[in-house]
Design an enzyme around this catalytic site. Structure first.
Site, PDB file in Angstrom:
ATOM      1  N   ALA A 106       7.175  13.869  16.757  1.00  0.00           N
ATOM      2  CA  ALA A 106       6.670  13.225  15.301  1.00  0.00           C
ATOM      3  C   ALA A 106       5.767  13.791  14.574  1.00  0.00           C
ATOM      4  O   ALA A 106       5.367  14.842  14.552  1.00  0.00           O
ATOM      5  CB  ALA A 106       6.065  12.097  16.226  1.00  0.00           C
ATOM      6  N   GLY A 149       7.723  13.808  20.643  1.00  0.00           N
ATOM      7  CA  GLY A 149       8.717  12.936  20.084  1.00  0.00           C
ATOM      8  C   GLY A 149       9.891  13.372  20.594  1.00  0.00           C
ATOM      9  O   GLY A 149      10.821  12.596  21.308  1.00  0.00           O
ATOM     10  N   GLU A 152      11.682  12.876  24.208  1.00  0.00           N
ATOM     11  CA  GLU A 152      11.310  11.906  24.182  1.00  0.00           C
ATOM     12  C   GLU A 152      12.574  10.421  23.510  1.00  0.00           C
ATOM     13  O   GLU A 152      13.538  10.418  24.519  1.00  0.00           O
ATOM     14  CB  GLU A 152      10.030  10.494  23.147  1.00  0.00           C
ATOM     15  CG  GLU A 152       9.179  11.050  24.460  1.00  0.00           C
ATOM     16  CD  GLU A 152       7.550  10.136  23.818  1.00  0.00           C
ATOM     17  OE1 GLU A 152       7.787   9.625  24.026  1.00  0.00           O
ATOM     18  OE2 GLU A 152       7.311  10.092  22.231  1.00  0.00           O
ATOM     19  N   GLU A 172       1.200  15.462  23.731  1.00  0.00           N
ATOM     20  CA  GLU A 172       0.705  14.981  23.371  1.00  0.00           C
ATOM     21  C   GLU A 172      -0.718  14.730  23.492  1.00  0.00           C
ATOM     22  O   GLU A 172      -1.932  14.397  23.230  1.00  0.00           O
ATOM     23  CB  GLU A 172       0.515  13.675  23.419  1.00  0.00           C
ATOM     24  CG  GLU A 172       2.026  12.606  22.472  1.00  0.00           C
ATOM     25  CD  GLU A 172       3.610  13.488  23.403  1.00  0.00           C
ATOM     26  OE1 GLU A 172       4.685  12.932  22.594  1.00  0.00           O
ATOM     27  OE2 GLU A 172       3.026  14.300  24.938  1.00  0.00           O
TER      28      GLU A 172
END
Length: 298
Positions: A106, A149, A152, A172
């Site tokens: 992200a 992300g 993911e 993270e």
């Protein structure tokens, strides 16, 4: 999706009686598809490919930012996935990254000053699950980093191929938060509790070979062979009945939510429902007659 697909199969005779309304709906759908195809994207590239132009190839296209997943990019990706899911000409999608990496995660700069209230009010990351909800199979071709992300998003895909030097991780914890796009759940389903715990609690990455051994990916290939192999598999999938492919994907995805007994019962219902379809009859007839099937998606 499962219930909708199953109902659509069972209601087939009734649908035949309302062809006028189906034609009107198809016209509206085609208009939306043409609009999506004509759209331009700031953070993605999208094209149809394959001998029959039945494979969608999508590149995440922010190479200078390591393909970081900003809000605009994810909104565009969801839009493309929803278009592909509805496009009757597409049988499979391949998702990869422009440049050296799939995605490093992200966009942290974009998230830096956000407050919890902002995330709740805007349902931040709430639309990411629409990628996993795509009715068509998605193959992720992972080049370089698939972190945070990026990992993911890869986990939301149905098949993952990785280049030899690809790396996967959920780092993270190293920036004071936890995965928010499904990492704690999908990664655990894919590799088991122990490795998922290690990756998420340490932020350590794993190599493509480790990912293969853990069951996270199904193939590891030289970088130059990665995209051609993914596209070849996508064409193979797209050559089958899209209707039957959707049922097969649905049955597999339901295994995440059901007990074994429930899943077996659901699979049997879908299997039985295929015997209402012309494509099932055509597929078996073609096998017996030793010819290629000609599916009509009916």
């Amino acid at each position: 999706m499962a219930a909708a697909v199953f109902r659509s199969v069972l209601m087939k005779p009734a649908l035949r009686q309302s062809s006028r309304y189906r034609l009107q709906a198809l016209s509206a759908t085609q208009q939306r598809l043409m609009s999506a195809e004509a759209g331009t994207y700031n953070n993605l590239t999208y094209e149809k490919t394959g001998d029959k132009q039945n494979v969608a190839l999508v590149h995440i296209n922010r190479p200078k930012a390591f393909n970081a997943l900003c809000v605009e990019l994810m909104d565009e990706l969801v839009q493309v996935v929803e278009h592909i899911s509805s496009d009757p000409t597409i049988g499979c999608m391949v998702l990869t990254g422009k440049g050296k990496h799939f995605s490093a995660g992200a966009d942290i700069k974009e998230m830096l000053d956000k407050e919890a209230g902002d995330l709740i009010r805007t349902n931040f990351l709430g639309n990411w699950d629409k990628i996993a909800d795509c009715k068509k199979p998605i193959i992720a071709a992972i080049n370089g980093f698939a972190l945070g992300g990026g990992c993911e998003v890869a986990l939301m895909c149905d098949i993952i191929y990785a280049a030899e030097k690809a790396e996967f991780g959920q780092p993270e914890i190293l920036i004071g938060t936890i995965p928010g796009g499904g990492g704690t759940q999908r990664l655990t389903h894919a590799v088991g509790k122990s490795l998922s715990m290690e990756m998420i609690l340490t932020g350590n990455r794993i190599t493509s070979q480790q990912a293969l051994q853990a069951g996270l990916v199904s193939r590891v290939l030289p970088l130059d062979d990665l995209l051609p192999a993914a596209l070849k598999t996508a064409e193979q999938i797209a050559s089958n009945s899209k209707l039957i492919t959707g049922l097969a994907k649905d049955a597999i995805m339901r295994s995440y939510d059901m007990s074994l007994t429930e899943g077996l019962r659901y699979e049997k219902k879908l299997f039985h429902s295929t015997f209402t379809l012309n494509d099932r009859r055509e597929g078996m007839a073609a096998f017996v007659e030793k010819r290629k099937p000609k599916y009509t998606e009916s």
